[in-house]
Design a protein around this motif. Structure first.
Motif, PDB file in Angstrom:
ATOM      1  N   SER A  10      39.952 -36.591 -21.805  1.00  0.00           N
ATOM      2  CA  SER A  10      40.131 -36.249 -20.398  1.00  0.00           C
ATOM      3  C   SER A  10      41.570 -35.814 -20.162  1.00  0.00           C
ATOM      4  N   ALA A  44      33.645 -35.695  -4.668  1.00  0.00           N
ATOM      5  CA  ALA A  44      33.526 -36.070  -6.080  1.00  0.00           C
ATOM      6  C   ALA A  44      33.373 -37.578  -6.220  1.00  0.00           C
ATOM      7  N   SER A  74      30.126 -28.552 -11.327  1.00  0.00           N
ATOM      8  CA  SER A  74      29.886 -29.270 -12.588  1.00  0.00           C
ATOM      9  C   SER A  74      28.384 -29.382 -12.824  1.00  0.00           C
ATOM     10  N   SER A  75      27.867 -28.569 -13.736  1.00  0.00           N
ATOM     11  CA  SER A  75      26.443 -28.644 -14.075  1.00  0.00           C
ATOM     12  C   SER A  75      26.105 -29.958 -14.750  1.00  0.00           C
ATOM     13  N   HIS A  76      27.034 -30.495 -15.535  1.00  0.00           N
ATOM     14  CA  HIS A  76      26.766 -31.750 -16.219  1.00  0.00           C
ATOM     15  C   HIS A  76      26.667 -32.914 -15.238  1.00  0.00           C
ATOM     16  N   LEU A  77      27.475 -32.904 -14.186  1.00  0.00           N
ATOM     17  CA  LEU A  77      27.359 -33.950 -13.171  1.00  0.00           C
ATOM     18  C   LEU A  77      25.992 -33.873 -12.492  1.00  0.00           C
ATOM     19  N   PRO A 126      29.328 -27.850 -20.755  1.00  0.00           N
ATOM     20  CA  PRO A 126      30.429 -28.499 -20.032  1.00  0.00           C
ATOM     21  C   PRO A 126      31.346 -27.472 -19.387  1.00  0.00           C
ATOM     22  N   SER A 127      32.145 -27.927 -18.452  1.00  0.00           N
ATOM     23  CA  SER A 127      33.106 -27.043 -17.790  1.00  0.00           C
ATOM     24  C   SER A 127      34.360 -27.838 -17.465  1.00  0.00           C
ATOM     25  N   ASP A 128      35.402 -27.116 -17.095  1.00  0.00           N
ATOM     26  CA  ASP A 128      36.653 -27.779 -16.733  1.00  0.00           C
ATOM     27  C   ASP A 128      36.532 -28.554 -15.432  1.00  0.00           C
ATOM     28  N   ASN A 129      35.439 -28.348 -14.678  1.00  0.00           N
ATOM     29  CA  ASN A 129      35.228 -29.073 -13.429  1.00  0.00           C
ATOM     30  C   ASN A 129      34.489 -30.391 -13.636  1.00  0.00           C
ATOM     31  N   ASP A 130      34.081 -30.688 -14.868  1.00  0.00           N
ATOM     32  CA  ASP A 130      33.409 -31.963 -15.116  1.00  0.00           C
ATOM     33  C   ASP A 130      34.383 -33.109 -14.838  1.00  0.00           C
ATOM     34  N   PRO A 131      33.932 -34.153 -14.128  1.00  0.00           N
ATOM     35  CA  PRO A 131      34.834 -35.268 -13.815  1.00  0.00           C
ATOM     36  C   PRO A 131      35.309 -35.978 -15.072  1.00  0.00           C
TER      37      PRO A 131
END
Length: 488
Positions: A47, A289, A327-330, A366-371
């Motif tokens: 992170s 978030a 965030s697609s993963h969120l 994943p993306s840079d916006n994933d928490p």
């Protein structure tokens, strides 16, 4: 009220100019994004953010932890850590490493403490490992307790609200928290700033690291002290909006982390209270978030507590809060939480639809916006949560297939999840009638218990043992049942 000067010299950092040169023309944030992308290339999850890069370049982090070491060596082939400006690991290891050296015949270092003549200023005991706490020496074979501990130790020992926020992972006994009040508002207000906000954020990261390794049962009591201190800082107030925002986010994340420790320990009412506190903090701070994270954990808790309708509603509310976060993963994880609720209701169609949505969102990558808190969420977690859905629906063969994939795919760093998915596999195989295979999986899961303390995992193994009692004569079953009985 001003405090007297410390009797110990302030730590001096030597800037890491070699690492700064490696960053080149990129901003700290851009370089941090490159670090995260490189980590994903080799299957690591870090992170990294601009603040971490700043700490490295300032010399505050003299040597990276093992995950970051692997990423940096991947990013810069042919370079050693020394070439990057880092100190040898053995020269920066903290008290745990030095204590082990002293036990082996070396000399233990002298301890220094910060003194303060102001009676309203909270005092910290010397940095020691208390036998009642899961501190730096309880799990001596885990290297992460040594990494960056020089930095953590300074945060624990400087006094003030920052020390209160971090002290529970500095070896302070849980009983000491009961006797140590949060400082009065007048005292705290004079000290709350960026350092205190950073201490709260670091406490969150520390809890997550320890939970990844060891589960929540041994950590919960200590972590509540950090949470009380964090909210004490919020109540005291700050002079800068930026610090207030960081404290709101940090305290909310800390409430979720402490709630999760309670959840994993079987303290469901405590967990629900902490998650509600985090949700209230998110609403006050208008932080979508944090709100999405609170709803995500609330849905998970509701599923485990036998409230599937609430699980579905909370997961859907979390998806609404997260829809604009990028965030697609969120969103994938929240869809999995919804699927768990539908499975608890016995609604196969609703469960299948939510699982299909989760898989579609996960496939976007994943993306840079994933928490930051989602570092645990990878393909293994996707498989494991799907296994739990099929298990709740009584489809044991499908559940076992997904649980087996989860075990195979799980990053070794996440010891607790390895234990969890192995226990899930044992339970599913036992329900399916595969007694020998279930006993073998159960024995592997028992190997994790000790370093891992989790009521949820113990309950899964208990379910597997109960299903296997009638098959005691089959190969390996009696040995597993005897081991489980001794552990229980």
């Amino acid at each position: 009220m001003a405090s007297s000067p410390s009797t110990s010299p302030a730590p001096q950092h030597r800037p890491n100019t070699a690492f700064r040169a490696l960053r080149g023309h990129l901003s700290p944030g851009e370089f941090a994004a490159n670090v995260r992308r490189s980590a994903r290339e080799i299957g690591e999850q870090v992170s990294c953010d601009a603040r971490y890069i700043g700490r490295v370049e300032s010399g505050e982090i003299r040597c990276p932890n093992y995950a970051y070491e692997r990423v940096f060596l991947h990013m810069f082939p042919g370079y050693s850590l020394t070439d990057m400006g880092f100190a040898p690991r053995e020269s920066v290891r903290g008290r745990a490493a030095r204590t082990r050296g002293a036990r082996a015949g070396g000399q233990a270092p002298q301890q220094t403490t910060t003194r303060c003549d102001d009676p309203t200023h909270p005092q910290l005991p010397p940095f020691t490992d208390h036998p009642d706490s899961p501190g730096l020496t309880e799990f001596p074979n885990c290297p992460e307790y040594d990494e960056e501990s020089d930095v953590l130790r300074r945060a624990f020992m400087t006094g003030g609200p920052a020390a209160l926020a971090a002290a529970s992972f500095g070896g302070t006994a849980p009983s000491a928290w009961a006797a140590r009040p949060v400082p009065p508002a007048s005292a705290a207000r004079a000290h709350v700033g960026d350092a205190e906000a950073s201490a709260v954020e670091n406490a969150v990261r520390r809890i997550r690291l320890l939970d990844d390794r060891h589960g929540g049962a041994g950590l919960y009591r200590q972590a509540t002290g950090s949470l009380r201190a964090a909210y004490g800082m919020l109540d005291a107030g700050t002079h800068r909006r930026s610090v207030t925002d960081r404290l709101h986010a940090g305290a909310g994340e800390l409430a979720i982390s402490v709630g999760w420790l309670a959840h994993d320990s079987g303290r469901y009412s405590d967990a629900r209270s902490h998650y509600a506190e985090a949700l209230a903090t998110a609403r006050v701070a208008q932080d979508p978030a944090l709100e999405a994270h609170a709803f995500c954990n609330t849905a998970f808790l509701a599923r485990d507590a036998g409230r599937p309708h609430e699980a579905v509603r909370a997961a859907q509310a979390g998806q609404h809060a997260a829809k604009n976060l990028g965030s697609s993963h969120l969103l994938s994880l929240l869809a999995l939480r919804e699927a768990g609720g539908w499975a608890g209701l016995g609604d196969r169609a609703g469960c299948r639809q939510a699982l299909a949505r989760a898989q579609h969102l996960f496939a976007k990558g994943p993306s840079d916006n994933d928490p930051e808190w989602m570092s645990f969420f990878g393909e293994a977690e996707l498989e494991g949560l799907e296994a739990q859905c099929w298990s709740a629906l009584g489809m044991w063969d499908r559940a076992a297939d997904h649980a087996e994939r989860a075990v195979r795919l799980q990053n070794p760093h996440f010891t607790r999840n390895r234990a969890l998915f192995t226990a899930e596999l044992a339970s599913d195989l036992a329900a399916q009638g595969e007694a020998a295979q279930a006993a073998a999986a159960g024995s592997r899961a028992l190997d994790f218990l000790g370093p891992v303390q989790s009521t949820r995992i113990s309950a899964m193994l208990g379910a597997a043992a109960e299903r296997l009692r009638a098959r005691r004569r089959e190969p390996g079953v009696a040995a597993f049942l005897n081991r489980y009985a001794a552990t229980a």
